[in-house]
Motif scaffolding. Structure first.
Motif, short mmCIF file in Angstrom:
data_model
loop_
_atom_site.label_atom_id
_atom_site.label_comp_id
_atom_site.label_asym_id
_atom_site.label_seq_id
_atom_site.Cartn_x
_atom_site.Cartn_y
_atom_site.Cartn_z
N CYS A 22 4.31 -5.78 -0.10
CA CYS A 22 3.41 -5.26 -1.13
C CYS A 22 2.02 -5.06 -0.52
O CYS A 22 1.45 -6.00 0.04
CB CYS A 22 3.33 -6.21 -2.31
SG CYS A 22 2.17 -5.68 -3.58
N CYS A 46 6.40 -5.03 -7.26
CA CYS A 46 6.37 -6.24 -6.44
C CYS A 46 6.82 -7.42 -7.28
O CYS A 46 6.29 -7.63 -8.38
CB CYS A 46 4.96 -6.46 -5.91
SG CYS A 46 4.76 -8.03 -5.04
N SER A 52 3.05 -1.84 -9.04
CA SER A 52 3.81 -0.87 -8.25
C SER A 52 2.87 -0.21 -7.25
O SER A 52 1.65 -0.22 -7.42
CB SER A 52 4.45 0.19 -9.16
OG SER A 52 3.46 0.97 -9.77
N SER A 53 3.45 0.37 -6.22
CA SER A 53 2.67 0.98 -5.16
C SER A 53 3.37 2.24 -4.69
O SER A 53 4.55 2.45 -4.95
CB SER A 53 2.51 0.00 -4.00
OG SER A 53 1.75 0.57 -2.98
N TYR A 56 5.82 0.57 0.38
CA TYR A 56 5.90 -0.85 0.71
C TYR A 56 6.24 -1.02 2.19
O TYR A 56 6.99 -1.91 2.56
CB TYR A 56 6.98 -1.53 -0.16
CG TYR A 56 6.59 -1.61 -1.61
CD1 TYR A 56 5.83 -2.67 -2.08
CD2 TYR A 56 6.98 -0.64 -2.52
CE1 TYR A 56 5.46 -2.76 -3.41
CE2 TYR A 56 6.62 -0.72 -3.86
CZ TYR A 56 5.87 -1.78 -4.29
OH TYR A 56 5.51 -1.87 -5.61
#
Length: 152
Positions: A22, A46, A52-53, A56
């Motif tokens: 993350c 995560c 959220s991203s 990762y």
């Protein structure tokens, strides 16, 4: 100029999970590639922070990608300089391309962190590998973001 694509294969562990990191909380976790590629999963969350991203990627993957791109760019520049060397020969000007740059070593990616437990998230009926501390307390489902306290 044509587009160039680089393929980086991310290895799985013995159970078929890939390692993620993350970028917001730096927590590591693992999910199965089939879950990541599933069109029904819109984003990954995560398990530690629940955010959220966009990606990762682990540091190993980023380092390998930078090495590959750097080696490719240096090669292109050297090839262009060699062309200039040939174009300028006999014209009264001299140009030497010099030695070909040494390529940066491309460190292979290894699935390293093994101290994780498989966790079944009832909300999505999918599994992920998370740190034991998260399993004992609570974690977020990587597939829908719902907080899971682990009670059956």
């Amino acid at each position: 100029m044509t587009d160039t694509n680089f393929e980086i294969k991310i290895p799985t562990d013995n159970d078929g999970y890939i390692l993620f990191k993350c970028p917001k909380c730096t927590n590591y976790f693992k999910v199965k590639p089939s879950d990541v590629e599933d069109d029904g999963i819109l984003q990954i969350f995560c398990p530690a922070c629940g955010l959220s991203s966009e990606n990762y990627l682990t540091d190993d993957i980023i380092e390998l990608a930078l090495s590959k791109v750097g080696n490719y760019a240096n090669n292109l520049i050297f090839q262009e300089m060699k062309k200039w060397e040939q174009e300028f020969s006999g014209s009264g000007l001299s140009f030497k391309a010099g030695k070909k740059p040494t390529e940066e070593y491309e460190v292979p990616i290894r699935s390293t962190i093994e101290a994780m437990n498989v966790r079944l998230y009832q909300c999505c009926a999918r599994t992920a590998k998370i740190k034991p501390l998260l399993e004992m307390t609570s974690s977020y489902c990587p597939f829908c973001g719902v907080k899971d306290f682990g009670t059956e």
